[in-house]
Design an enzyme around this catalytic site. Structure first.
Site, PDB file in Angstrom:
ATOM      1  N   SER A 116       0.852  -1.185   0.000  1.00 36.94           N
ATOM      2  CA  SER A 116       0.000   0.000   0.000  1.00 36.94           C
ATOM      3  C   SER A 116       0.889   1.236   0.000  1.00 36.94           C
ATOM      4  O   SER A 116       2.090   1.154   0.283  1.00 36.94           O
ATOM      5  CB  SER A 116      -0.940   0.016   1.216  1.00 36.94           C
ATOM      6  OG  SER A 116      -0.200   0.182   2.417  1.00 36.94           O
ATOM      7  N   CYS A 117       0.276   2.365  -0.329  1.00 38.46           N
ATOM      8  CA  CYS A 117       0.969   3.652  -0.295  1.00 38.46           C
ATOM      9  C   CYS A 117      -0.081   4.705   0.058  1.00 38.46           C
ATOM     10  O   CYS A 117      -0.993   4.418   0.825  1.00 38.46           O
ATOM     11  CB  CYS A 117       1.664   3.937  -1.628  1.00 38.46           C
ATOM     12  SG  CYS A 117       0.564   4.017  -3.060  1.00 38.46           S
ATOM     13  N   LEU A 118       0.011   5.879  -0.509  1.00 35.72           N
ATOM     14  CA  LEU A 118      -0.977   6.910  -0.215  1.00 35.72           C
ATOM     15  C   LEU A 118      -2.273   6.673  -0.990  1.00 35.72           C
ATOM     16  O   LEU A 118      -3.353   6.670  -0.411  1.00 35.72           O
ATOM     17  CB  LEU A 118      -0.416   8.301  -0.537  1.00 35.72           C
ATOM     18  CG  LEU A 118      -1.358   9.475  -0.280  1.00 35.72           C
ATOM     19  CD1 LEU A 118      -1.686   9.587   1.210  1.00 35.72           C
ATOM     20  CD2 LEU A 118      -0.755  10.767  -0.790  1.00 35.72           C
TER      21      LEU A 118
END
Length: 157
Positions: A116-118
């Protein structure tokens, strides 16, 4: 790796794979059931609820945002932070070194891993990197941290 290290790593991996990212078939269980069709080349992506359910199993959740983003905004509970620029090197580390650096067991190439990231861009890149390194049960939470905080508060460091 510097600010553009991830880009150089991506180009090197792409060149090594003949110019194409290899897409692995999803594994059995929750990770496989939650994935989308890979025939179209679409990245396997999880919804908030699918990720929440998957986190109850033995899955490694890697947040590829930069450390300052984690420090400033928090993180999704039970995730570890490996910035995208460090990911290729981290996934090729000696397991003992990985454990020392990230306080987590190194995943095997058949272990379920979620990135995941932003908001999904970097996690999709991470998915490509991991797949090209031979990881076969990788998925992304495309909604990322932005989607998670719509449902529940982040964990502060």
């Amino acid at each position: 790796m510097g600010a553009w290290g991830w880009w150089r790593a991506a180009r090197a991996l792409r060149a090594a794979s003949g110019g194409r990212w290899r897409v692995a078939a999803p594994g059995p269980g929750a990770a496989g059931a939650a994935s989308r069709s890979l025939c179209t080349g679409e990245a396997p992506s999880l919804s908030y609820q699918e990720l929440k359910d998957l986190k109850k199993t033995n899955v490694l959740h890697i947040d590829v945002r930069e450390r300052w983003e984690i420090d400033r905004f928090g993180k999704i509970p039970a995730s570890i932070n490996i910035p995208l620029g460090e990911l290729v090197e981290a996934l090729q580390m000696d397991p003992t070194e990985f454990k020392e650096q990230y306080n987590q067991n190194m995943p095997s190439k058949s272990d379920p891993v979620v990135f995941s990231c932003l908001a999904g861009t970097r996690s999709k890149q991470a998915l490509g990197f991991a797949t090209s390194l031979g990881f076969s049960r990788v998925q992304q939470y495309a909604g990322g941290f932005e989607d998670w905080v719509k449902h529940e508060p982040p964990e502060k460091k």
